[in-house]
Enzyme design. Structure first.
Site, PDB file in Angstrom:
ATOM      1  N   ALA A 143      29.931 -26.765 -45.603  1.00 54.58           N
ATOM      2  CA  ALA A 143      29.691 -25.752 -46.626  1.00 54.58           C
ATOM      3  C   ALA A 143      28.496 -24.878 -46.266  1.00 54.58           C
ATOM      4  O   ALA A 143      28.522 -23.660 -46.485  1.00 54.58           O
ATOM      5  CB  ALA A 143      29.475 -26.419 -47.976  1.00 54.58           C
TER       6      ALA A 143
ATOM      7  N   LEU B 289      28.491 -35.953 -46.581  1.00 61.68           N
ATOM      8  CA  LEU B 289      27.642 -35.287 -45.592  1.00 61.68           C
ATOM      9  C   LEU B 289      28.405 -34.212 -44.821  1.00 61.68           C
ATOM     10  O   LEU B 289      27.946 -33.069 -44.713  1.00 61.68           O
ATOM     11  CB  LEU B 289      27.068 -36.320 -44.623  1.00 61.68           C
ATOM     12  CG  LEU B 289      26.099 -35.772 -43.569  1.00 61.68           C
ATOM     13  CD1 LEU B 289      24.849 -35.209 -44.225  1.00 61.68           C
ATOM     14  CD2 LEU B 289      25.736 -36.861 -42.560  1.00 61.68           C
ATOM     15  N   ALA B 290      29.558 -34.556 -44.267  1.00 60.32           N
ATOM     16  CA  ALA B 290      30.320 -33.582 -43.476  1.00 60.32           C
ATOM     17  C   ALA B 290      30.743 -32.396 -44.334  1.00 60.32           C
ATOM     18  O   ALA B 290      30.713 -31.246 -43.882  1.00 60.32           O
ATOM     19  CB  ALA B 290      31.535 -34.244 -42.846  1.00 60.32           C
ATOM     20  N   ASP B 291      31.160 -32.665 -45.570  1.00 62.37           N
ATOM     21  CA  ASP B 291      31.563 -31.584 -46.473  1.00 62.37           C
ATOM     22  C   ASP B 291      30.409 -30.625 -46.722  1.00 62.37           C
ATOM     23  O   ASP B 291      30.584 -29.402 -46.702  1.00 62.37           O
ATOM     24  CB  ASP B 291      32.022 -32.164 -47.811  1.00 62.37           C
ATOM     25  CG  ASP B 291      33.303 -32.968 -47.686  1.00 62.37           C
ATOM     26  OD1 ASP B 291      34.381 -32.365 -47.780  1.00 62.37           O
ATOM     27  OD2 ASP B 291      33.224 -34.184 -47.493  1.00 62.37           O
ATOM     28  N   ASN B 292      29.228 -31.173 -46.965  1.00 58.92           N
ATOM     29  CA  ASN B 292      28.082 -30.327 -47.271  1.00 58.92           C
ATOM     30  C   ASN B 292      27.590 -29.553 -46.058  1.00 58.92           C
ATOM     31  O   ASN B 292      27.192 -28.393 -46.176  1.00 58.92           O
ATOM     32  CB  ASN B 292      26.953 -31.179 -47.859  1.00 58.92           C
ATOM     33  CG  ASN B 292      27.160 -31.485 -49.325  1.00 58.92           C
ATOM     34  OD1 ASN B 292      26.950 -30.652 -50.183  1.00 58.92           O
ATOM     35  ND2 ASN B 292      27.598 -32.699 -49.618  1.00 58.92           N
TER      36      ASN B 292
END
Length: 401
Positions: A176, A170-173
């Site tokens: 992004a 979630l945090a990565d997306n």
């Protein structure tokens, strides 16, 4: 994706020197909409995403999904020869995406100061766990740490349960998504205002923190720290997930007064609109246990299909809780072409999410899934950079590519 695409980013050259999820997700967004995205991978190890998560016959499904439409080349940037080749690539790129730990590229002699001299129009996206500055900047950073430190995990879950981490990146997306529009802002500034290149500093913790609503304002003004509330909302009721009579699940969100009243109509209890316990949103929040009990009792006596029909007829807001099998079989998703089947040399027919949002004139597309390691070395090194056979052989012998 090939250079002759008519996507909105056709002609934009992107170097992706990233790994795992955050940086490569930005590259995927841009490749989906027509940019030429050249993914740089270590000649021996490749991107770790190739071995991350579920695999079929040794083929990583995350890689196939995240690296679609990209060109894969191999290059060891940490060597002197590799850094020189990297600068050649940068010299004609519009955007560089990197998500190494801060200081890594500088240690290899290809930090921002070096690269901006090679290409003054370069936009460089620098993604890391904690950002390029601050006391935590040199710590290793992953999405899980950001989900914990952003306040998300503290809010997620039920009051009597531990903080709950999400099951996916979630945090990565989220980082992004923020980074993708930041890149487009920088390119607009460069190309429309003649502002030249610049670098963008994105952490994983700040974007997800920024999406959690007015948490700082609430704490500052009211002295309140919001606690876990499960599937309920602290702002409106009814809002919850309910089990149906045929042992399935549905979700209700009635965030406005008319929606709550339509919910009462849908469950055959219109008199609840005048019940002093449920007359206003504040009343419903105060008596939320009683309200949920009434709704759940009705749900127990009806199948999911009956419930969906009743709520649709009442124009009330309810949705089934889907798993991925439900999604692929849903007529609305199918009508929207939300997924498509791609013929992949490793997987055969493979179903993936389609490109969205939808553009009326310059839509994106999925041409192919993640390529094999170094599949486009020939295309990039020989055709784009003009390297000859002798030099390429030397690079291969030295383990640079």
């Amino acid at each position: 994706m090939t250079d002759d695409t008519n996507g909105p980013l056709d002609g934009l050259v992107v170097l992706e020197a990233g790994s795992m999820i955050s940086g490569p997700t930005v590259g995927r967004f841009m490749a989906d909409f027509g940019a030429t995205v050249i993914k740089i991978e270590h000649p021996k190890f490749g991107d770790h995403i190739r071995r991350f998560g579920p695999q079929k016959d040794g083929v990583g499904l995350w890689h196939k999904y995240l690296s679609r439409n990209k060109q894969s080349i191999t290059l060891n940037i940490s060597t002197e020869e590799g850094a020189a080749v990297f600068e050649d690539l940068v010299s004609e790129a519009d955007l560089l995406i990197e998500n190494f730990r801060p200081g890594t590229l500088e240690r290899w002699g290809v930090g921002w100061e070096d690269l901006s001299e090679v290409n003054s129009d370069l936009v460089m996206l620098r993604m890391s766990g904690f950002g390029q500055t601050g006391p935590y900047s040199e710590r290793p950073g992953f999405g899980t740490l950001a989900e914990a430190m952003s306040g998300f995990a503290y809010l997620n879950g039920f009051p009597d349960s531990p903080p709950l981490l999400p099951p996916t990146g979630l945090a990565d997306n989220i980082a992004a998504l923020f980074s993708t529009f930041a890149v487009m802002f920088a390119l607009y500034h460069r190309d429309v205002h003649g502002g030249g290149g610049q670098y963008i500093d994105t952490s994983l913790i700040e974007p997800i923190f920024g999406l959690l609503g007015p948490q700082p304002l609430r704490y500052d003004q009211l002295g309140e720290v919001e606690a876990r509330s499960g599937n309920r909302s602290t702002s409106s009721a009814p809002r919850n997930v309910y089990r149906t009579g045929d042992d399935r699940w549905v979700a209700i969100s009635a965030s406005a007064q008319p929606l709550a009243e339509r919910t009462f109509e849908a469950i055959g209890r219109p008199e609840l609109k005048d019940d002093p316990r449920f007359e206003t949103n504040e009343d419903r929040l105060e008596h939320v246990d009683e309200l949920d009990h009434i709704i759940q009792d009705w749900m127990d006596d009806h199948t999911r299909e009956e419930i969906l029909t009743a709520f649709e007829e009442a124009d009330a807001t309810l949705a089934p809780v889907y798993n991925v099998e439900d999604i692929l079989n849903d007529e609305h998703y199918q009508a929207r072409e939300a997924f498509l089947t791609i013929d992949d040399p490793d997987l055969g027919d493979a179903v993936v999410q389609n490109v969205f949002p939808k553009f009326s004139k310059t839509p994106g597309s999925v041409e192919y899934l993640g390529p094999s390691l170094g599949e486009h070395n020939e295309t990039v090194f020989r055709e784009r950079l003009g390297y000859d056979d002798e030099f390429l052989a030397e690079l291969e012998t030295d383990g640079v590519i």
